[in-house]
Scaffold this active site. Structure first.
Site, mmCIF file in Angstrom:
data_model
loop_
_atom_site.group_PDB
_atom_site.id
_atom_site.type_symbol
_atom_site.label_atom_id
_atom_site.label_comp_id
_atom_site.label_asym_id
_atom_site.label_seq_id
_atom_site.Cartn_x
_atom_site.Cartn_y
_atom_site.Cartn_z
ATOM 1 N N TRP A 104 61.228 32.726 24.204
ATOM 2 C CA TRP A 104 62.603 32.032 24.065
ATOM 3 C C TRP A 104 63.923 32.086 22.893
ATOM 4 O O TRP A 104 64.958 32.862 23.361
ATOM 5 C CB TRP A 104 61.957 30.732 24.345
ATOM 6 C CG TRP A 104 63.835 29.477 24.299
ATOM 7 C CD1 TRP A 104 64.385 29.542 24.989
ATOM 8 C CD2 TRP A 104 62.783 27.815 24.479
ATOM 9 N NE1 TRP A 104 65.113 28.361 25.667
ATOM 10 C CE2 TRP A 104 64.612 27.514 24.799
ATOM 11 C CE3 TRP A 104 62.451 27.262 23.840
ATOM 12 C CZ2 TRP A 104 64.952 26.108 24.921
ATOM 13 C CZ3 TRP A 104 62.937 25.954 23.819
ATOM 14 C CH2 TRP A 104 64.201 25.394 24.443
ATOM 15 N N HIS A 108 53.752 38.256 14.817
ATOM 16 C CA HIS A 108 53.028 36.802 15.658
ATOM 17 C C HIS A 108 51.834 37.028 14.074
ATOM 18 O O HIS A 108 51.541 35.937 13.156
ATOM 19 C CB HIS A 108 51.623 37.338 16.231
ATOM 20 C CG HIS A 108 52.686 36.213 17.306
ATOM 21 N ND1 HIS A 108 53.411 35.606 17.590
ATOM 22 C CD2 HIS A 108 52.208 36.498 18.940
ATOM 23 C CE1 HIS A 108 53.736 35.426 18.681
ATOM 24 N NE2 HIS A 108 52.660 36.000 19.645
ATOM 25 N N ARG A 131 56.686 25.194 16.362
ATOM 26 C CA ARG A 131 56.136 23.847 17.239
ATOM 27 C C ARG A 131 55.296 23.086 16.795
ATOM 28 O O ARG A 131 54.333 23.911 16.234
ATOM 29 C CB ARG A 131 55.789 25.016 18.455
ATOM 30 C CG ARG A 131 56.686 24.071 19.508
ATOM 31 C CD ARG A 131 55.524 24.620 20.936
ATOM 32 N NE ARG A 131 55.960 24.341 22.141
ATOM 33 C CZ ARG A 131 55.283 24.818 23.621
ATOM 34 N NH1 ARG A 131 55.198 25.608 23.515
ATOM 35 N NH2 ARG A 131 55.573 23.682 24.524
ATOM 36 N N LEU A 160 69.208 30.283 29.269
ATOM 37 C CA LEU A 160 68.066 30.167 28.391
ATOM 38 C C LEU A 160 67.655 29.719 28.540
ATOM 39 O O LEU A 160 66.144 29.151 28.458
ATOM 40 C CB LEU A 160 68.317 30.232 26.460
ATOM 41 C CG LEU A 160 68.844 31.726 26.202
ATOM 42 C CD1 LEU A 160 69.812 31.015 24.324
ATOM 43 C CD2 LEU A 160 67.860 32.463 25.678
HETATM 44 S S1 PPS Z 1 53.734 34.201 23.012
HETATM 45 O O1 PPS Z 1 52.628 34.552 23.648
HETATM 46 O O2 PPS Z 1 52.821 33.472 21.673
HETATM 47 O O3 PPS Z 1 55.004 34.907 22.837
HETATM 48 O O4 PPS Z 1 54.676 32.830 24.051
HETATM 49 P P1 PPS Z 1 55.832 32.294 23.311
HETATM 50 O O5 PPS Z 1 56.775 32.546 23.627
HETATM 51 O O6 PPS Z 1 55.996 32.234 22.148
HETATM 52 O O7 PPS Z 1 55.456 30.778 24.010
HETATM 53 C C1 PPS Z 1 55.468 30.698 25.365
HETATM 54 C C2 PPS Z 1 55.880 28.840 25.659
HETATM 55 O O8 PPS Z 1 57.132 28.592 25.136
HETATM 56 C C3 PPS Z 1 57.506 27.994 26.699
HETATM 57 N N1 PPS Z 1 59.155 28.536 26.876
HETATM 58 C C4 PPS Z 1 59.799 27.246 27.615
HETATM 59 N N2 PPS Z 1 60.246 26.561 26.760
HETATM 60 C C5 PPS Z 1 61.537 25.656 27.104
HETATM 61 N N3 PPS Z 1 62.705 26.302 27.330
HETATM 62 C C6 PPS Z 1 62.598 27.928 27.686
HETATM 63 N N4 PPS Z 1 63.662 28.673 28.248
HETATM 64 C C7 PPS Z 1 61.468 28.448 27.328
HETATM 65 N N5 PPS Z 1 60.619 30.224 27.266
HETATM 66 C C8 PPS Z 1 59.512 29.979 27.138
HETATM 67 C C9 PPS Z 1 56.899 28.500 27.333
HETATM 68 O O9 PPS Z 1 57.644 27.966 29.163
HETATM 69 C C10 PPS Z 1 55.577 28.298 27.128
HETATM 70 O O10 PPS Z 1 55.238 26.671 26.771
HETATM 71 P P2 PPS Z 1 54.645 26.276 28.019
HETATM 72 O O11 PPS Z 1 54.066 24.808 26.576
HETATM 73 O O12 PPS Z 1 52.949 27.121 27.928
HETATM 74 O O13 PPS Z 1 54.735 25.680 29.494
#
Ligand code: PPS
Length: 336
Positions: free
Chosen positions: A78, A149, A173, A268
């Site tokens: 995101w 990371h 988070r 987004l």
């Molecule tokens: S990674 O693999 O570590 O890069 O994953 P990462 O991108 O850090 O985290 C993925 C989680 O972010 C949520 N996500 C979002 N939430 C809200 N809004 C938007 N636009 C968004 N984009 C990505 C994604 O759904 C994962 O969280 P969870 O709780 O699993 O749904």
């Protein structure tokens, strides 16, 4: 084990933390052949990290580089999409390119560990940003956009020593939602075979890849006043994305009008990102499924909510997380 890497790498077996037995029991597979611990906080890393640890440490950093740094599952993707769009003057056409190509993952060279998979599945081809991510990034023109990371203590030496000051956007988070998201991700993308309870133990005992969680977050929170560091929270992005967009634009030296902020917030939104093939990793999940690499179902863009942990954590487990969080945040000024 690479002798010339500077981080005191030790195999996980030699440094047994309380839950490392669970890590070795449930989290060894074709993607993960072993684990090491590195640096002062004994950060857990897949053993393949040793193949590029020295190149990563020696990497030439440029002051124009823009890093998004995070513990896994805290909103990295995101934040990457937000940062890339702002820095590239809202080039939504350019944003149709697959995110890992325009914003590669620094320590993604996992195919060093895939050996037999590559010979068993010659039909799968992998781009260089996957097979040799450090080299791929080293050859990119400026400005480079880099996801990692890795906590502060393991970042490329020029950053740690302050001889280069790239822009760093860190996103954090709350621990419970991070853990739930990491559990689903580990089953879907990394071949974790254990249950949720054991995964929580691994999380709480700092035995998962990129653990310990709190020293990861603190290593950037404690540097949040450095002019080249911006510290963001997933929960703030959920609560008021336009404000976070404005703050990030300021940090990147860009000005956006209200309409541009609104359009970007829409781009987004969870639903739009879930439907956006450039960022939703649908293709990676499909490859995993098509080749039976993973025995789990789901989507990378899973639920995108704050407080989802309530549906899956018992009150006892939730208490354990709360005490752990309180202990680690006491006196830090950070609420998460
Ligand atoms: S990674 O693999 O570590 O890069 O994953 P990462 O991108 O850090 O985290 C993925 C989680 O972010 C949520 N996500 C979002 N939430 C809200 N809004 C938007 N636009 C968004 N984009 C990505 C994604 O759904 C994962 O969280 P969870 O709780 O699993 O749904």
């Amino acid at each position: 084990m690479a002798a010339d890497a500077p981080f005191n790498f030790v195999p996980v077996e030699a440094s047994l933390g309380k839950c490392d037995n669970l890590l070795l029991q449930y989290f060894l597979n074709q993607f993960r052949k072993g684990y090491i611990r590195a640096g002062p906080h004994k950060v857990v890393l897949p053993v393949y990290h040793l193949n590029f640890a020295k190149a990563l440490d020696d990497m030439e950093i440029r002051n124009e580089d823009v890093f998004v740094v995070s513990h896994p599952k805290t909103g990295t993707t995101w934040t990457q999409e937000m940062v890339w769009c702002i820095a590239n003057d809202l080039d939504y056409e350019g944003a149709k390119q697959f995110l890992p190509e325009r914003f590669p993952f620094l320590e993604h060279s996992s195919l060093f560990d895939y050996g037999d998979l590559l010979s068993r599945k010659p039909e799968i081809t992998f781009p260089e940003y996957v097979t040799d991510s450090v080299k791929f990034i080293s050859e990119l023109p400026s400005p480079r956009f880099i996801k990692t990371h890795i906590p502060w203590e393991l970042l490329p030496r020029q950053i740690r020593e302050g001889t280069r000051s790239p822009k760093i956007i860190y996103v954090a988070r709350n621990a419970k939602d991070t853990c739930v998201s990491y559990y689903h991700h580990s089953r879907l993308m990394e071949g974790y075979k254990g249950n949720f309870q054991d995964f929580c133990k691994l999380f709480l005992e700092d035995s998962l890849t990129f653990s310990p969680f709190w020293s990861h977050v603190m290593s950037f929170w404690n540097r949040r006043d450095q002019p080249n560091i911006l510290f963001l929270k997933y929960e703030d992005m959920k609560k008021d994305l336009p404000s976070v967009i404005r703050k990030t634009a300021d940090f990147l030296g860009k000005t956006l009008n209200d309409e541009q902020v609104e359009t970007l917030a829409d781009h987004l939104s969870f639903q739009n990102m879930k439907n956006n093939k450039a960022v939703n990793y649908e293709a990676v999940v499909e490859i995993n499924k098509a080749h039976n690499l993973i025995d789990a179902d789901g989507a990378f863009m899973r639920s995108g909510k704050v407080g989802e942990w309530k549906a899956v954590m018992t009150p006892e487990l939730s208490d354990l997380f709360d005490h752990w969080t309180e202990k680690n945040l006491a006196g830090t000024g950070l609420a998460l």
